[in-house]
Every structure is written in structure tokens, then in C-alpha cells.
Design a protein around this motif. Structure first.
Motif, short mmCIF file in Angstrom:
data_model
loop_
_atom_site.label_atom_id
_atom_site.label_comp_id
_atom_site.label_asym_id
_atom_site.label_seq_id
_atom_site.Cartn_x
_atom_site.Cartn_y
_atom_site.Cartn_z
N ARG A 66 84.53 54.95 -12.03
CA ARG A 66 85.43 53.91 -12.52
C ARG A 66 86.65 53.78 -11.61
N THR A 67 87.17 54.92 -11.17
CA THR A 67 88.32 54.92 -10.27
C THR A 67 87.98 54.25 -8.95
N ALA A 68 86.83 54.59 -8.39
CA ALA A 68 86.42 54.02 -7.11
C ALA A 68 86.20 52.51 -7.23
N LEU A 69 85.55 52.07 -8.29
CA LEU A 69 85.30 50.64 -8.46
C LEU A 69 86.59 49.87 -8.71
N THR A 70 87.51 50.47 -9.45
CA THR A 70 88.80 49.82 -9.67
C THR A 70 89.57 49.68 -8.37
N MET A 71 89.57 50.75 -7.57
CA MET A 71 90.25 50.68 -6.27
C MET A 71 89.60 49.64 -5.37
N LEU A 72 88.28 49.61 -5.36
CA LEU A 72 87.57 48.63 -4.54
C LEU A 72 87.90 47.21 -4.98
N GLY A 73 87.95 46.97 -6.27
CA GLY A 73 88.30 45.65 -6.78
C GLY A 73 89.71 45.24 -6.39
N MET A 74 90.63 46.17 -6.48
CA MET A 74 92.01 45.86 -6.10
C MET A 74 92.11 45.58 -4.60
N ILE A 75 91.41 46.36 -3.78
CA ILE A 75 91.44 46.15 -2.33
C ILE A 75 90.85 44.80 -1.97
N ILE A 76 89.72 44.45 -2.58
CA ILE A 76 89.09 43.16 -2.30
C ILE A 76 89.98 42.02 -2.77
N GLY A 77 90.60 42.17 -3.92
CA GLY A 77 91.48 41.11 -4.43
C GLY A 77 92.68 40.87 -3.54
N VAL A 78 93.32 41.94 -3.12
CA VAL A 78 94.49 41.80 -2.24
C VAL A 78 94.08 41.21 -0.91
N ALA A 79 92.94 41.66 -0.36
CA ALA A 79 92.46 41.12 0.91
C ALA A 79 92.13 39.63 0.79
N ALA A 80 91.56 39.22 -0.34
CA ALA A 80 91.24 37.81 -0.54
C ALA A 80 92.49 36.95 -0.60
N VAL A 81 93.51 37.43 -1.29
CA VAL A 81 94.77 36.68 -1.38
C VAL A 81 95.42 36.56 -0.01
N ILE A 82 95.45 37.66 0.74
CA ILE A 82 96.05 37.62 2.08
C ILE A 82 95.28 36.67 2.98
N THR A 83 93.95 36.69 2.90
CA THR A 83 93.12 35.80 3.72
C THR A 83 93.37 34.34 3.37
N MET A 84 93.44 34.01 2.08
CA MET A 84 93.66 32.62 1.69
C MET A 84 95.03 32.12 2.11
N VAL A 85 96.03 32.95 2.00
CA VAL A 85 97.37 32.56 2.43
C VAL A 85 97.40 32.34 3.94
#
Length: 85
Positions: free
Chosen positions: A20-39
């Protein structure tokens, strides 16, 4: 409860639920990377469009408000239609 105690409990919970910890971290990393990419894409596109408009010159683009001419008449109109300004 002290801050140290709360931190120990949190670390124990993270160690018990590793997947659960690994998947949560992965989701947060992907989300932040997606926001940075879109901006970054939006900023790059805006810069590109602004440079294209500036390179066209000041007399190449004219924007005016209102409708200068009536809309075109339909070619297969039934009856008579009069366009007035």
C-alpha cells in the motif's frame, strides 16, 4: 502523545503495509510528474504561439468587433429571404 511516538506509530504502519505504501508513493509521483508535464507543455505552447504572432508582424493580424457583412444566402432556400443590416 509526543511527536516521536506518533512518528514511530506511522513508521510501523508503513512497514506493515509495504505494498500500500509503495502504490501510494507511486501514485503521488505519477500525479506530480503529470502536473509538471502539463504545465511545461502549456507554457511551451504559449511561448511558441506568442513568438509566431510576433514574427508575423504588427500589421498581419487585425481583430475587429461586430459583423461587417450579412451572412451568405443559402443556395437552396425555399421562398424569399431578405437580409438586412
Amino acid at each position: 502523545m509526543s511527536f516521536i511516538m506518533i512518528l514511530r506509530i506511522a513508521v510501523k504502519a508503513l512497514n506493515r503495509n509495504k505494498m500500500r505504501t509503495a502504490l501510494t508513493m507511486l501514485g503521488m509521483i505519477i500525479g506530480v510528474a503529470a502536473v509538471i508535464t502539463m504545465v511545461a507543455l502549456g507554457t511551451g505552447a504559449q511561448t511558441s504561439i506568442e513568438s509566431q504572432i510576433q514574427s508575423a508582424g504588427t500589421n498581419m493580424i487585425m481583430v475587429s468587433a461586430g459583423n461587417e457583412s450579412p451572412p451568405p444566402r443559402p443556395s437552396s432556400a425555399i421562398g424569399s429571404i431578405r437580409w438586412t443590416k
